[in-house]
Design a protein around this motif. Structure first.
Motif, PDB file in Angstrom:
ATOM      1  N   THR A   1     -19.085  26.881   5.287  1.00  0.00           N
ATOM      2  CA  THR A   1     -18.903  25.481   5.650  1.00  0.00           C
ATOM      3  C   THR A   1     -19.028  25.434   7.168  1.00  0.00           C
TER       4      THR A   1
ATOM      5  N   ILE B   1     -19.192  23.536  10.742  1.00  0.00           N
ATOM      6  CA  ILE B   1     -18.844  22.367  11.545  1.00  0.00           C
ATOM      7  C   ILE B   1     -20.007  22.114  12.493  1.00  0.00           C
TER       8      ILE B   1
ATOM      9  N   PRO C   1     -13.678  19.304  12.799  1.00  0.00           N
ATOM     10  CA  PRO C   1     -12.790  20.352  12.291  1.00  0.00           C
ATOM     11  C   PRO C   1     -11.787  19.860  11.252  1.00  0.00           C
ATOM     12  N   ALA C   2     -11.287  18.646  11.394  1.00  0.00           N
ATOM     13  CA  ALA C   2     -10.328  18.128  10.411  1.00  0.00           C
ATOM     14  C   ALA C   2     -10.998  17.923   9.051  1.00  0.00           C
TER      15      ALA C   2
ATOM     16  N   THR D   1     -12.015  21.437   7.630  1.00  0.00           N
ATOM     17  CA  THR D   1     -10.866  22.198   7.126  1.00  0.00           C
ATOM     18  C   THR D   1     -10.476  21.703   5.744  1.00  0.00           C
ATOM     19  N   TRP D   2     -10.451  20.381   5.557  1.00  0.00           N
ATOM     20  CA  TRP D   2     -10.160  19.827   4.232  1.00  0.00           C
ATOM     21  C   TRP D   2     -11.181  20.331   3.209  1.00  0.00           C
TER      22      TRP D   2
ATOM     23  N   HIS E   1     -13.208  22.950   3.339  1.00  0.00           N
ATOM     24  CA  HIS E   1     -13.091  24.405   3.188  1.00  0.00           C
ATOM     25  C   HIS E   1     -11.941  24.763   2.246  1.00  0.00           C
ATOM     26  N   GLU E   2     -10.798  24.129   2.431  1.00  0.00           N
ATOM     27  CA  GLU E   2      -9.656  24.399   1.548  1.00  0.00           C
ATOM     28  C   GLU E   2      -9.975  23.987   0.108  1.00  0.00           C
TER      29      GLU E   2
ATOM     30  N   ARG F   1     -12.186  26.639  -1.367  1.00  0.00           N
ATOM     31  CA  ARG F   1     -11.405  27.835  -1.733  1.00  0.00           C
ATOM     32  C   ARG F   1     -10.664  27.611  -3.039  1.00  0.00           C
TER      33      ARG F   1
ATOM     34  N   LEU G   1     -15.170  29.295   6.782  1.00  0.00           N
ATOM     35  CA  LEU G   1     -15.328  28.173   7.704  1.00  0.00           C
ATOM     36  C   LEU G   1     -15.977  28.679   8.981  1.00  0.00           C
TER      37      LEU G   1
ATOM     38  N   ASP H   1     -17.616  27.504  12.780  1.00  0.00           N
ATOM     39  CA  ASP H   1     -17.661  26.451  13.789  1.00  0.00           C
ATOM     40  C   ASP H   1     -18.807  26.745  14.760  1.00  0.00           C
TER      41      ASP H   1
ATOM     42  N   VAL I   1      -5.181  15.295  10.723  1.00  0.00           N
ATOM     43  CA  VAL I   1      -5.422  15.848   9.397  1.00  0.00           C
ATOM     44  C   VAL I   1      -6.206  14.830   8.579  1.00  0.00           C
TER      45      VAL I   1
END
Length: 188
Positions: free
Chosen positions: A7, A9, A19-20, A23-24, A26-27, A30, A39, A41, A157
């Motif tokens: 993933t 960025i 990034p926010a 991150t969502w 990517h989680e 997973r 992840l 960047d 977030v």
């Protein structure tokens, strides 16, 4: 061995929200479990405007930043680009990163999580699809779109809605099918 998903960025500017959102996603990737999810960047690679003396197809890289980027791209079986829209198009950082290497991208699928204002970054995705097909990548039709992204950010977030959460599973399912189907083409 599980297929590896990166993933990426795609925004590198200060104050970015990528990034926010990444991150969502990517989680969620997973938790989905179909991939060995990582992840990545673009900002960590500090790629200047393309500065290699040889065509990327030759893989005769002279700079450490290019060798690091090449290794990262090579390691993945599939990609999801988390990208905003800049002036109806992709970020300059993403276009530059795509152009830095060539063979490392070949015969791999990619998907998009786009964000922005009312268009949700869709115009950037459409333009980026033209670039990735030239790199022998297969862009997915399934995608995750985030219009008016600022409304879904709470204290840095990202809070996805039901449609976005559903879209993750659809995108990852298709990416996994394509990554597996294209694997024989990546050998050799």
């Amino acid at each position: 061995m599980a297929l590896r998903l990166h993933t990426i960025i795609a925004s590198t500017r200060p104050g970015r929200v990528g990034p926010a959102v990444a991150t969502w996603f990517h989680e969620a990737a997973r938790e989905h479990g179909a991939f060995d999810a990582h992840l990545v960047d673009l900002a960590d690679f500090e790629l200047p405007v393309y500065d290699e003396p040889h065509h990327p197809r030759m893989r005769k890289y002279t700079h450490e930043h290019t060798r690091r980027w090449s290794a990262s791209v090579e390691a993945a079986d599939a990609y999801v680009f988390v990208t905003p829209e800049y002036n109806y198009g992709p970020t300059p950082a993403l276009v530059n990163a795509l152009n830095y290497v060539y063979g490392e991208w070949n015969y791999k699928p990619c998907g998009f999580v786009s964000y922005g204002g009312v268009s949700g970054g869709l115009r950037a995705v459409q333009m980026t699809k033209q670039i990735v097909t030239t790199l022998k990548m297969m862009p997915m039709v399934e995608a995750v779109m985030v219009p008016m992204v600022a409304q879904q950010l709470k204290e840095g977030v990202f809070a996805a809605n039901d449609l976005q959460r559903q879209s993750v599973g659809e995108l990852l399912g298709e990416l996994h099918k394509w990554a597996g189907a294209l694997a024989p083409l990546r050998v050799g």
